[in-house]
Enzyme design. Structure first.
Site, PDB file in Angstrom:
ATOM      1  CG  ASP A 223      -1.903   1.126   1.255  1.00 40.87           C
ATOM      2  OD1 ASP A 223      -1.853   1.970   0.333  1.00 40.87           O
ATOM      3  OD2 ASP A 223      -2.724   1.179   2.182  1.00 40.87           O
ATOM      4  N   GLY A 227      -4.926   3.901  -0.842  1.00 39.38           N
ATOM      5  CA  GLY A 227      -5.505   2.782  -1.587  1.00 39.38           C
ATOM      6  C   GLY A 227      -4.821   2.475  -2.897  1.00 39.38           C
ATOM      7  CE1 TYR A 307      20.651  22.551 -31.423  1.00 45.02           C
ATOM      8  CE2 TYR A 307      21.119  24.668 -30.386  1.00 45.02           C
ATOM      9  CZ  TYR A 307      20.878  23.305 -30.289  1.00 45.02           C
ATOM     10  OH  TYR A 307      20.862  22.696 -29.056  1.00 45.02           O
ATOM     11  CB  SER A 321      18.226  18.874 -19.395  1.00 45.20           C
ATOM     12  OG  SER A 321      19.629  18.849 -19.233  1.00 45.20           O
ATOM     13  N   GLY A 322      19.341  17.164 -22.162  1.00 48.44           N
ATOM     14  CA  GLY A 322      19.856  17.283 -23.526  1.00 48.44           C
ATOM     15  C   GLY A 322      21.333  17.548 -23.666  1.00 48.44           C
ATOM     16  CG  HIS A 326      27.297  16.196 -30.309  1.00 51.05           C
ATOM     17  ND1 HIS A 326      27.606  17.069 -31.339  1.00 51.05           N
ATOM     18  CD2 HIS A 326      26.726  16.959 -29.344  1.00 51.05           C
ATOM     19  CE1 HIS A 326      27.234  18.286 -31.024  1.00 51.05           C
ATOM     20  NE2 HIS A 326      26.697  18.249 -29.806  1.00 51.05           N
ATOM     21  CB  CYS A 344      26.600  19.490 -26.615  1.00 49.03           C
ATOM     22  SG  CYS A 344      24.843  19.055 -26.544  1.00 49.03           S
TER      23      CYS A 344
END
Length: 396
Positions: A223, A227, A307, A321-322, A326, A344
């Protein structure tokens, strides 16, 4: 006129009646009453009564299981069901009654076995079953990492629930993590980046390579408040791989990857420019994708800084969040010299491919000399909380 023969016969009858009356009185016990409760009254028949009884309607989960005996004392009561396990209870000091403690689990069949003994030493046994009503509201948890996977030394155990959890302590009691070799670790609650309730487990420091970890979720019938009941039982085993730890220095504009404590490479990078700085602190590799489209609208960047980059290669995701590491060929000439991204970690295409090939989900990536430390719920940011603060997030 009565003759002597008649008089004698009457006298004889009266005398016989008196004798009969005396005989009847003589057969009555001394101090007899009208209740018939003399020494030869029948004793109560030994019996065991269990409620709820077998064969009835579905039992509400707020009902108690009770056991009562007549002319016998209870030796043991066992109430079990698949999933929830044994139901505990309290035995009265007289040993003539037993009452369950806590709530019943919904949608399961309970098996009740009672043993008792009469004063004469006779053994009694009662075996019953009953089924509880199905829950109207249920919850499940989405867990990571997956069963049978091998992950990096920074991977926490993370569970995100599909419904709000009001009784976090009851849920946390039914979660367990064991490791070989053993570790000191703790659960901590938070709101996931999605807004849902989430609880993560991490050791005090990074896992040791080669550790075998087992997550146990015994949530069926739990529980969670109001409920809301769990429906999950899971045993999830995974393994910790080799130590691959990366440090990104935004001041030096370098990325250094260590495997097993030894430096494999130091790579020039370009991180977030002023106003778009890369998160400081430790992030953990969430996933890898060979090619994606990056649109600034997904991270709420509009206007002159907007972009829409298609076919971005060798993407290693670090936050929900990104934040990614890369390939960024459009920043050629900036690597190691200028921080020019929108948050990034940009690398040349060749270096991005090398990094992509050498990291796995669960590997920690720590950014230093930047601003705004990544939050614990943004991906797996657990390592940015001090140990005392992390433990304070437990509900127990």
């Amino acid at each position: 006129m009565t003759n002597d023969r008649t008089r004698n016969r009457t006298t004889t009858l009266r005398a016989g009646a008196a004798t009969l009356a005396l005989a009847v009185v003589a057969t009555l016990p001394a101090c007899s009453g009208s209740g018939g409760g003399g020494p030869h009254a029948a004793e109560p028949r030994p019996a065991i009564a269990v409620a709820p009884a077998s064969g009835g309607r579905a039992v509400p989960v707020d009902r108690k299981v009770t056991v009562r005996t007549t002319a016998a004392r209870i030796d043991s009561v066992r109430v079990t069901a698949p999933g929830p396990g044994p139901l505990r209870g309290t035995l009265a000091s007289s040993k003539e009654s037993w009452t369950s403690a806590g709530r019943l689990a919904p949608g399961v069949t309970y098996d009740v076995l009672v043993r008792a003994t009469t004063s004469g030493g006779k053994r009694l046994t009662e075996h019953t079953t009953f089924t509880t009503a199905e829950p109207k509201r249920t919850f499940v948890g989405e867990y990571h990492p997956d069963k049978g996977t091998t992950v990096g030394v920074g991977m926490p155990v993370s569970i995100v629930f599909n419904k709000p959890i009001r009784d976090r302590a009851s849920v946390e009691r039914k979660l367990g993590v064991t490791a070989s070799p053993a570790v000191e670790g703790a659960w901590s609650w938070m709101k996931d980046w999605s807004g849902r309730d989430r609880v993560d487990f991490r050791p005090r420091s990074y896992w040791k390579p080669g550790t075998d970890v087992t997550l146990r979720m015994d949530l069926d019938g739990v529980d969670a408040g109001g409920g809301l009941y769990g429906t999950q039982n899971r045993v999830v085993r995974f393994r910790i791989g080799e130590s691959v730890v990366t440090t990104v220095d935004t001041a030096r504009k370098t990325l250094t990857l260590r495997r097993g404590g030894e430096v494999l490479r130091t790579i020039p990078v370009s991180t977030g420019k002023p106003g778009f700085e890369t998160w400081n602190g430790t992030m953990v590799v969430l996933e890898k994708t060979p090619s994606i489209t990056m649109n600034s609208r997904t991270v709420r960047i509009f206007g002159p800084e907007a972009y829409n980059l298609k076919d971005v290669k060798w993407d290693v995701r670090l936050t929900t969040s990104g934040t990614f590491a890369h390939a960024a060929p459009w920043n050629e000439g900036k690597f190691g010299r200028v921080n020019g991204s929108h948050g990034c970690i940009g690398l040349s295409t060749a270096d991005a491919k090398w990094f992509y090939d050498h990291v796995s989900p669960g590997d920690p990536v720590t950014v230093v000399n930047s601003t705004d430390t990544v939050q614990v719920n943004n991906g797996y940011g657990a390592w940015n909380a001090g140990w005392a603060d992390w433990r304070a997030g437990s509900a127990l």
